[in-house]
Write a protein that holds these residues in place. Sequence first.
Motif, short mmCIF file in Angstrom:
data_model
loop_
_atom_site.label_atom_id
_atom_site.label_comp_id
_atom_site.label_asym_id
_atom_site.label_seq_id
_atom_site.Cartn_x
_atom_site.Cartn_y
_atom_site.Cartn_z
N ILE A 474 -16.39 -17.73 14.30
CA ILE A 474 -15.11 -17.05 14.10
C ILE A 474 -15.27 -15.64 14.68
O ILE A 474 -16.01 -14.82 14.16
CB ILE A 474 -14.77 -16.95 12.59
N ASN A 475 -14.57 -15.38 15.77
CA ASN A 475 -14.65 -14.07 16.40
C ASN A 475 -13.54 -13.98 17.45
O ASN A 475 -13.80 -14.25 18.63
CB ASN A 475 -16.02 -13.82 17.02
N PRO A 476 -12.33 -13.62 17.06
CA PRO A 476 -11.22 -13.58 18.02
C PRO A 476 -11.47 -12.65 19.21
O PRO A 476 -11.01 -12.93 20.31
CB PRO A 476 -10.04 -13.08 17.17
N ILE A 477 -12.20 -11.57 18.98
CA ILE A 477 -12.51 -10.66 20.09
C ILE A 477 -13.36 -11.37 21.14
O ILE A 477 -13.15 -11.22 22.35
CB ILE A 477 -13.24 -9.40 19.58
N PHE A 478 -14.31 -12.18 20.70
CA PHE A 478 -15.12 -12.94 21.64
C PHE A 478 -14.27 -13.98 22.37
O PHE A 478 -14.47 -14.24 23.57
CB PHE A 478 -16.28 -13.63 20.92
N THR A 479 -13.29 -14.56 21.67
CA THR A 479 -12.37 -15.51 22.29
C THR A 479 -11.57 -14.84 23.40
O THR A 479 -11.34 -15.43 24.46
CB THR A 479 -11.42 -16.09 21.23
#
Length: 567
Positions: A474-479
């Motif tokens: 879970i890591n939207p920034i990485f997405t």
Amino acid sequence: MKKIIYVIVLFSLFSCKEDKAIVSQNSKLFYNGDILTMEGDEPTYAEAVVVENGKIVWVGSKTEAQSKYKNSEEIDLKGHTLLPGFIDPHSHFGMVSNTMGQVDLNPEPVGTVKNIDDILDNLKKYKEKNNIADSEWIFGWGYDDGQLAEKRHPNKKDIDKVLPNNPVYLQHTSGHMGVANTMGLEKLKISARSKNPDGGNIDRFPNSQEPTGLVQETAMYPFVRGMLEILGSKQAEYFDTTQNYYASNGITTAQDGMTDRNTIRFFQSQADSGKFKIDLISLAGYSELDSNLADTSLRFKTYKNGFKVQGTKIVADGSPQGKTAFFSKPFLTEVPGCHHDCRGLPSLTQDALNKLFETAYNKDNQLFIHCNGDATIDMALLAHKNACEKLKQPLDKDRRTIIIHSQFARPDQLQLFVKYNLQPSFFTNHAYFWGDVHVQNLGKERADFLSPMVTAKSLGLKPTNHSDATVTPINPIFTVWTAVNRVSRSGAVIGLAERTTPYFALQAITSFAAYEFFDENLKGTLTTGKLADFVILDKNPLKVDPMEIKNIQVLETIKEGKTIFKK
């Protein structure tokens, strides 16, 4: 009598004035940062945003906001970036929670496992550290055969070396297969005499019927079911920690990507007890579709205390990196358990898929279909068309049927998405974690078109982009980083033409994600009247070097005006 009326009117006037002052004192005015509204297809900034009673009441000029909301608490962003709270298009909240009771077997950069000996060492230490008695189940998660030095799955003989007296099941990073040891296989009555279930595979040692311990797709279901039953007793213990984990990554709305009825009841009980810090959207399992639709107490698409069951999840195929996704053309490398025309496995027959679509569409139940390979997407498109024709419904009705992953959708299939009004939820993290593997297994042409976000948007679709946690973290920034750069572990660019802008990558986890869940009037943009769900970042993803996006930090997460995480 006139005097009494005058006193009442006077009292009312003073009361109204006093109430307005109290309301104003409860408001907050955010300013002095990049306030990115996410409205429209081009970046738009506001000088200030004002929150009152959990909702956005002002977006625009700071001077006007200060004039209108004189008693607001003023929050200086100090040059940081504020935007709508991230909406998780697809992950598995319950599985993330369950990993807290399992052995972490992830390779770098998520974990530290490099080879099978590392797996065995972690398993041995876990038993000793947690004083696990003989005969008790031990579960592990996240191993990736493609990242192990041996380039193979561990097998039952490997695990038996360190845990001969405990049943063991290790879940592959894809979530579509796993490995059991001898005692684990015996517990589930799997032996050389066992036949492969429909849509699944029990791997065997060469020139033998003896199971290696690797079970794929439907063959793994009994192991996963047992694991969830055992770990389910600790749901309440892990629930708050899991919420905090999502919130620490800027997520204000999470998803549980396939939820059985017992877990739905558990989530609703937590919500009704006031324990939710974030919103949680659940997708019910397709095996319970008929009973769910018949249950009048189960209201789809409706929040109750921060929780709602949105629709139904169907698993139609497997994993591309695990070579169980269903393709129209074969894999280019060896596939376990297959010796000819190895194109992966559909999890359902076309007839079964047709029936599920027809049942759901007849009751206006939103469908979310896991489709990785293009052959599976063909099946979903056919099932959609069949259901519409049988029910005499328009092909392009606003159902928001979501093709989850859509990893290897072909250009012609994306054209049909437009015609049929279907939406893809992509998974660009694959470009980093398994891009190199996909080039080997599928060839460069297919690999370069994985998660084709740019093409999809150019056709007028509203694609979202997810982590599928626990498959990737879970890591939207990485997405956002993977969507913008599409760089693999080796540093290769996987699909140069499909690299997005940072703004589009943010749309995929804000405004487009809200649309996916019919929440576009509630969240996803900084718009007056919507929920005050915010994330504050230390830097603006639109203003840093694209390769530096992954280093951006979440400083604060705000749900309906209240801080639920602060760094």
